[in-house]
Design a protein around this motif. Structure first.
Motif, PDB file in Angstrom:
ATOM      1  N   SER A  30       0.787  -1.193  -0.122  1.00 55.18           N
ATOM      2  CA  SER A  30      -0.069  -0.077  -0.067  1.00 55.18           C
ATOM      3  C   SER A  30       0.709   1.375   0.030  1.00 55.18           C
ATOM      4  O   SER A  30       1.987   1.345   0.645  1.00 55.18           O
ATOM      5  CB  SER A  30      -1.035   0.071   1.316  1.00 55.18           C
ATOM      6  OG  SER A  30      -1.718  -0.913   1.154  1.00 55.18           O
ATOM      7  N   ILE A  49       0.962  -6.013   9.743  1.00 56.23           N
ATOM      8  CA  ILE A  49       1.837  -5.097   8.896  1.00 56.23           C
ATOM      9  C   ILE A  49       3.302  -5.298   9.070  1.00 56.23           C
ATOM     10  O   ILE A  49       3.804  -5.865  10.199  1.00 56.23           O
ATOM     11  CB  ILE A  49       2.040  -3.661   9.864  1.00 56.23           C
ATOM     12  CG1 ILE A  49       0.443  -3.104  10.056  1.00 56.23           C
ATOM     13  CG2 ILE A  49       2.706  -2.773   9.078  1.00 56.23           C
ATOM     14  CD1 ILE A  49       0.120  -1.771  10.895  1.00 56.23           C
ATOM     15  N   GLY A  52       6.270  -0.346   7.652  1.00 60.39           N
ATOM     16  CA  GLY A  52       5.419   0.862   7.395  1.00 60.39           C
ATOM     17  C   GLY A  52       4.505   1.064   8.747  1.00 60.39           C
ATOM     18  O   GLY A  52       4.712   0.312   9.865  1.00 60.39           O
ATOM     19  N   VAL A  54       0.469   2.592   9.869  1.00 53.94           N
ATOM     20  CA  VAL A  54      -1.008   2.840   9.453  1.00 53.94           C
ATOM     21  C   VAL A  54      -1.451   3.850  10.616  1.00 53.94           C
ATOM     22  O   VAL A  54      -0.916   3.788  11.774  1.00 53.94           O
ATOM     23  CB  VAL A  54      -1.651   1.672   9.231  1.00 53.94           C
ATOM     24  CG1 VAL A  54      -1.287   1.035   8.045  1.00 53.94           C
ATOM     25  CG2 VAL A  54      -1.910   0.886  10.625  1.00 53.94           C
ATOM     26  N   THR A  88      -2.795   4.253   5.359  1.00 55.53           N
ATOM     27  CA  THR A  88      -1.261   4.109   5.488  1.00 55.53           C
ATOM     28  C   THR A  88      -0.767   5.616   5.685  1.00 55.53           C
ATOM     29  O   THR A  88      -1.145   6.680   5.196  1.00 55.53           O
ATOM     30  CB  THR A  88      -0.633   3.490   4.332  1.00 55.53           C
ATOM     31  OG1 THR A  88      -1.188   4.163   3.503  1.00 55.53           O
ATOM     32  CG2 THR A  88      -1.032   2.069   4.118  1.00 55.53           C
ATOM     33  N   SER A  91       4.530   3.977   3.024  1.00 54.06           N
ATOM     34  CA  SER A  91       4.351   2.711   2.243  1.00 54.06           C
ATOM     35  C   SER A  91       4.360   1.744   3.305  1.00 54.06           C
ATOM     36  O   SER A  91       5.103   1.614   4.080  1.00 54.06           O
ATOM     37  CB  SER A  91       5.575   2.710   1.230  1.00 54.06           C
ATOM     38  OG  SER A  91       5.568   3.547   0.537  1.00 54.06           O
ATOM     39  N   CYS A  92       3.385   0.627   2.925  1.00 52.86           N
ATOM     40  CA  CYS A  92       3.201  -0.492   3.839  1.00 52.86           C
ATOM     41  C   CYS A  92       3.424  -1.989   3.097  1.00 52.86           C
ATOM     42  O   CYS A  92       2.879  -2.074   2.090  1.00 52.86           O
ATOM     43  CB  CYS A  92       1.996  -0.473   4.572  1.00 52.86           C
ATOM     44  SG  CYS A  92       1.848   0.988   5.846  1.00 52.86           S
TER      45      CYS A  92
END
Length: 136
Positions: A30, A49, A52, A54, A88, A91-92
């Motif tokens: 993402s 996760i 990254g 969120v 997010t 970037s994940c």
């Protein structure tokens, strides 16, 4: 495999069991600012996760989760719509676990099920408190 093994939720599991879980997870990448979960949307999976950060949009101060954390479990466990939106920050790399796979995992591992329920209950209480303290 290493990411799954490092998730506190799975830390008590043996290597063979972790390998089985890895087979169930689907990777997802993402970009920053992407909404992964929409509040009040139907739920069919939860997210881990891998890298990254969120932001969970709860009333008041947002909650931030990062590598090793997971989200989306409340709606699955309680068989209800999503309780909060999640987007997010960076970037994940995420790992997605479908609802049926989560149910099977929890049915086969009492310790895992208890931990998922414990975390879910803590988050539900925090969410309920935030909703009760929000204006309107």
């Amino acid at each position: 495999w290493n990411m799954v093994a490092s998730v506190p939720l799975f830390s008590h599991l043996e290597a063979q069991r972790i390998a089985e879980i890895v087979e169930l997870l689907r990777p997802r990448v993402s970009v920053p600012g992407e909404i992964i979960v929409h509040k009040d949307a139907p739920a069919n999976c939860m997210y881990f996760i891998s890298s990254g950060q969120v932001q969970v949009d709860v009333p008041g101060t947002p909650l931030y989760l990062q590598a090793g954390d997971f989200f989306g479990e409340i709606a699955l466990i309680e068989h209800r719509k999503r309780t909060a939106s999640v987007k997010t920050v960076t970037s994940c790399q995420l790992l997605v676990l479908d609802e049926t796979d989560l149910e099977e995992l929890m049915a086969s591992d009492e310790t895992l099920a208890a931990e998922v329920h414990r975390i879910s209950e803590e988050r539900r209480a925090e969410l309920d408190q935030a909703n009760n303290n929000s204006p309107g």
